[in-house]
Scaffold this motif. Sequence first.
Motif, PDB file in Angstrom:
ATOM      1  N   VAL A 113       0.858  -1.183   0.000  1.00  0.00           N
ATOM      2  CA  VAL A 113       0.000   0.000   0.000  1.00  0.00           C
ATOM      3  C   VAL A 113       0.896   1.237   0.000  1.00  0.00           C
ATOM      4  N   SER A 114       0.631   2.188  -0.906  1.00  0.00           N
ATOM      5  CA  SER A 114       1.470   3.378  -1.026  1.00  0.00           C
ATOM      6  C   SER A 114       1.018   4.464  -0.063  1.00  0.00           C
ATOM      7  N   GLY A 151       8.323  -9.172  -6.163  1.00  0.00           N
ATOM      8  CA  GLY A 151       8.314  -8.298  -5.001  1.00  0.00           C
ATOM      9  C   GLY A 151       7.999  -6.867  -5.368  1.00  0.00           C
ATOM     10  N   ILE A 152       7.360  -6.150  -4.430  1.00  0.00           N
ATOM     11  CA  ILE A 152       7.049  -4.730  -4.570  1.00  0.00           C
ATOM     12  C   ILE A 152       7.416  -4.056  -3.255  1.00  0.00           C
ATOM     13  N   GLU A 153       8.068  -2.895  -3.326  1.00  0.00           N
ATOM     14  CA  GLU A 153       8.342  -2.077  -2.150  1.00  0.00           C
ATOM     15  C   GLU A 153       8.048  -0.615  -2.492  1.00  0.00           C
ATOM     16  N   ILE A 154       7.580   0.161  -1.508  1.00  0.00           N
ATOM     17  CA  ILE A 154       7.205   1.552  -1.727  1.00  0.00           C
ATOM     18  C   ILE A 154       7.833   2.408  -0.630  1.00  0.00           C
ATOM     19  N   THR A 155       8.537   3.468  -1.026  1.00  0.00           N
ATOM     20  CA  THR A 155       9.189   4.351  -0.067  1.00  0.00           C
ATOM     21  C   THR A 155       8.204   5.395   0.443  1.00  0.00           C
ATOM     22  N   SER A 156       8.642   6.171   1.439  1.00  0.00           N
ATOM     23  CA  SER A 156       7.762   7.170   2.051  1.00  0.00           C
ATOM     24  C   SER A 156       7.386   8.294   1.100  1.00  0.00           C
ATOM     25  N   ASP A 157       8.196   8.538   0.062  1.00  0.00           N
ATOM     26  CA  ASP A 157       7.849   9.573  -0.917  1.00  0.00           C
ATOM     27  C   ASP A 157       7.035   9.034  -2.085  1.00  0.00           C
ATOM     28  N   ILE A 162       9.790  -2.419  -8.125  1.00  0.00           N
ATOM     29  CA  ILE A 162       9.146  -3.652  -8.567  1.00  0.00           C
ATOM     30  C   ILE A 162      10.217  -4.612  -9.068  1.00  0.00           C
ATOM     31  N   ALA A 163      10.227  -5.826  -8.550  1.00  0.00           N
ATOM     32  CA  ALA A 163      11.158  -6.860  -8.994  1.00  0.00           C
ATOM     33  C   ALA A 163      10.449  -7.802  -9.948  1.00  0.00           C
TER      34      ALA A 163
END
Length: 360
Positions: A113-114, A151-157, A162-163
């Motif tokens: 979730v972003s 895999g998916i990762e979302i930073t604070s900005d 996306i892998a």
Amino acid sequence: MGRLISYNPRNAFTVPGIFKKRCPMKIKAICLIVFLALIGCDRGLVDNHGTIKTDRSLLEDYMVTAIAFAPDGTAWIGTFFQGIILVDGNQATVYNSSNSSLPDSVWIKDIQVSPTGEVWFGGNGLFKYVGDDFEQFDSSDPNLPAGRINGIEITSDGTVWIASSTHDRGGIIQLSSDAMNTYTEENSDLPSHYINAITLDRNENLWIAFSSSGETAYLAEIADNSWTTYGEDDLGFKPYWIREIRTDNQDQVWGIIDYSLSSAFYDARPVLFRFNRDTSQTYTLPESEKGPGLAHALMVDTYDRIWVGTSRSVHLFSDGNWTGSIEIPGESSLYAIEQRNENETWIGTTRGILVVKSDP
């Protein structure tokens, strides 16, 4: 990392040309509604943080492969060919081809979730839910690596990592509000196209687990646009196949090693490892683990307690020791472990979700 992050649906962004299919969800009235079965259970264990006990089971007719939570406690559930499920309280809404643009063949491996409220789903496709719409990744775009989303990762900005990988193509996609970068073996320091997992540490550096062959695995770190690769000499051991990685509150990397491609499924080889850029430590499963020692899922919780999911159990590790285990009931296998809050964890299995309560 299953982080709880702020939710503001008014500031969502879309990178032009990446997502092509949109399906307005105005027909929510025909969505399949499932009322969740709440089954109590009093089995538990005591570890360094108090009592842990199974509390109830949810969605027992679904094979749950991924779990993520919004800040308000609602849950997004990914399945294997059974759609995407939104769980709100004791009610679940199932999205599938009958009421959305999702194909019947979709299965989900990771959900994030972003900060702007978008929900990203990856597996045998890439999907995004924002507002009342699902958007589907356009796999024909030549600028994007093909294959399964691991895999998916979302930073604070709001930057989305996306892998993606398949047998002969793969890479890392970096999406921001105004740009897209794609990293492959051909245009970056990424040493292999086959990426198994990604995660962010507390400084929002990206960690990557990848393989260059069937018997050699590595870690890489992207920090301030610089790449660092850690191989066998840096890790101090030769990992067979890194299935999942997470980081703890000290920015140490924890990973699980999967031997499912090996001819010998169960032996004394390590299943869990810890790496802090300078040293590493490996750990075999506790002696109570019987049968194939296949590591399926990994989570680091609020207390830096490590949850390792195998074929039939979840083993807890903290302060250098195995502190207990949770048996998965019946003949089900597990695929996902995520912490809803500091006192509740959800375990995704082939027969729904097992809810575990912690009383520290």
